[in-house]
Scaffold this active site. Structure first.
Site, PDB file in Angstrom:
ATOM      1  N   CYS A 169       8.227 -32.917  15.855  1.00  0.00           N
ATOM      2  CA  CYS A 169       9.417 -32.340  16.477  1.00  0.00           C
ATOM      3  C   CYS A 169      10.332 -33.414  17.039  1.00  0.00           C
ATOM      4  O   CYS A 169      11.555 -33.237  17.073  1.00  0.00           O
ATOM      5  CB  CYS A 169       9.021 -31.337  17.560  1.00  0.00           C
ATOM      6  SG  CYS A 169       7.804 -31.953  18.723  1.00  0.00           S
TER       7      CYS A 169
ATOM      8  N   GLU B 266       7.604 -26.391  24.502  1.00  0.00           N
ATOM      9  CA  GLU B 266       8.008 -27.607  23.779  1.00  0.00           C
ATOM     10  C   GLU B 266       8.278 -27.171  22.355  1.00  0.00           C
ATOM     11  O   GLU B 266       7.357 -26.830  21.620  1.00  0.00           O
ATOM     12  CB  GLU B 266       6.905 -28.669  23.854  1.00  0.00           C
ATOM     13  CG  GLU B 266       7.383 -30.059  23.455  1.00  0.00           C
ATOM     14  CD  GLU B 266       7.223 -30.328  21.976  1.00  0.00           C
ATOM     15  OE1 GLU B 266       8.237 -30.170  21.238  1.00  0.00           O
ATOM     16  OE2 GLU B 266       6.123 -30.687  21.551  1.00  0.00           O
TER      17      GLU B 266
END
Length: 456
Positions: free
Chosen positions: A266, A232
């Protein structure tokens, strides 16, 4: 020897240093994790392991004030958001305690032209390495460790160098919840030691949340040693506005999507792509609203924007912003940075030949784009190496689904932001990574999906 250290970004004070793990101690940790998988995980049921995870959730709730204070000190998260992160981590553990055993049930396969039975039985892989980031010290661990402990995998957890105190607090919670030695082990590993762990034959998988560069390095090592990997990575998520019945509410959503976690998320909205007829009004309101939020003491009641996580992070963001301006971007708003306290900034007129068009800004800097139509909005949204999340605001349901289908991202949020929940899978495509965490898909990454075929 690499130092793990708590450096309070609000004051710059080094609170405490921690030595990295020695090679002999690391070998012992890997051996203990392997032994725990061969003994404990194979001699207990998923329901029994789920009860340990339920206790882990309860201990997060019982210790929430202490845990929140730690990450305010480690990475500058505003206290109210820190408390919210602890609560969310507890919710994730409870979700998996409630559901993971159901996710592990045998999956029957309907045979086409043969007698007998066939089914998939899910079982653990073995020892897993988790490499976690500093921006969500508890949440990131919960979504990796929660399902995998119940599955029967055992965990070696290498946290960010600036999160040693939260690392030890999590390890203590697992120990106090009844997890046996080796089931969950924190390791203050150096980069060279991480490579050693990945290469170790007893380690079967790696999950990393971090930068694109770190993901590429880990994926290369994992591939060399034929290890399963979940990544990720970064994101430059678009926030596309086509139409709205309430511009003020939409602006509020946009600000929240950019400033959550001090802008260091993010999957934060970073590029605001607005239809021509709404652009001027949106930009005026958005610029006023985002600059009204100024960085403040993260421990103070009501603080929304605290300091960035470190002096290096603030300097990196400052350099990106200055470079964007030097290359021709228009500054609609910016303030003066004071050490790690970075006020919000808004950029316009960013073009594809500028670095800012391709980079991820990990902090409270927003870019705004005017578009003539739906096709141009989608083109700009997709014109990035990233593909994590995305946000679409429109009053037209058909348009919402049409655009959602055309966006290259792992997640699309329609007319809402900050809607994450334990049951919703999280992950991206392109340079934002591979694999999924959370939901039933998060419990299906590090498992052996074993086919069992029985003759008729």
């Amino acid at each position: 020897m690499t130092q793990y250290a708590v450096v309070d970004p609000a004051s710059g004070e080094t609170v405490r240093n921690y030595d990295s793990i020695g090679d002999d101690a690391l070998d012992e940790a890997i051996a203990a994790a392997s032994e725990a998988h061969e003994t404990w995980s194979r001699s207990t049921t998923a329901d029994e392991r789920a009860e340990i995870i339920r206790r882990v959730a309860d201990l997060h709730t019982e210790r929430r004030d202490e845990l929140a204070a730690i990450i305010v000190r480690e990475m500058g998260k505003p206290l109210e958001q820190a408390l919210g992160e602890v609560d969310f981590a507890a919710d994730i553990y409870r979700y998996y305690a409630d559901n993971a055993t159901g996710f592990l049930k045998d999956e029957k396969i309907e045979l086409q032209d043969a007698a007998g039975d066939a089914f998939i039985r899910r079982s653990s892989l073995g020892v897993l390495l988790g490499i976690m980031p500093w921006n969500f010290p508890y949440y990131q661990v919960a979504r990796f460790a929660g399902p995998n402990i119940i599955i029967g995998n055992t965990i070696l957890l290498k946290h960010a160098e600036q999160c040693p105190e939260s690392s030890l607090a999590i390890e203590a919670i697992f120990r106090d919840a009844g997890a046996p030695r080796g089931a969950y082990t924190n390791v203050f590993a150096t980069h060279d030691q991480v490579a050693k762990i990945i290469a170790h034959p007893r380690v079967q998988g790696i999950s990393l949340t971090g930068s694109e560069r770190a993901g590429a390095a880990v994926a290369e090592l994992a591939g060399r040693h034929l290890k399963k990997v979940v990544l990720e990575l970064g994101g430059s998520d678009p926030f596309i506005l086509f139409s709205t019945d309430d511009l003020d509410a939409t602006v509020e959503s946009a600000v929240n999507a950019r400033l959550d976690n001090n802008g260091q998320s993010c999957n934060a909205a970073k590029r605001f792509i607005v239809a021509d007829e709404l652009y001027d009004a949106f930009v005026e309101k958005f610029t006023a609203a985002i600059t009204a939020v100024q960085p403040a003491d993260p421990n103070a009641p009501g603080t929304v924007l605290g300091p960035l996580s470190s002096k290096a992070a603030a300097e990196r963001l400052q350099e990106q912003l200055d470079r964007a301006v030097a290359q021709g971007a228009t500054v609609l708003a910016r303030g003066e940075r004071k050490d790690t306290y970075f006020p919000p900034a808004v950029l316009a007129d960013v073009t594809s030949d500028m670095d800012a068009y391709r980079e991820e800004f990990f902090g409270p800097v927003a870019q705004v784009y005017r578009v003539a139509d739906e096709s141009e909005a989608i083109r700009i949204a997709n014109d990035t190496q990233y593909g994590l999340g995305s946000y679409v605001f429109t009053t037209d349901p058909d348009q919402a689904m049409r655009v959602a289908d055309r966006i290259d991202a792992g997640m699309v949020w329609i007319n809402l932001v900050l809607g994450d929940s334990p049951e919703l899978p999280f992950g991206g495509v392109k340079s934002s990574g591979s694999g999924r965490e959370l939901g039933r898909y998060g419990a299906d990454e590090f498992v052996n999906k074993k086919l069992i075929r029985v003759a008729g």
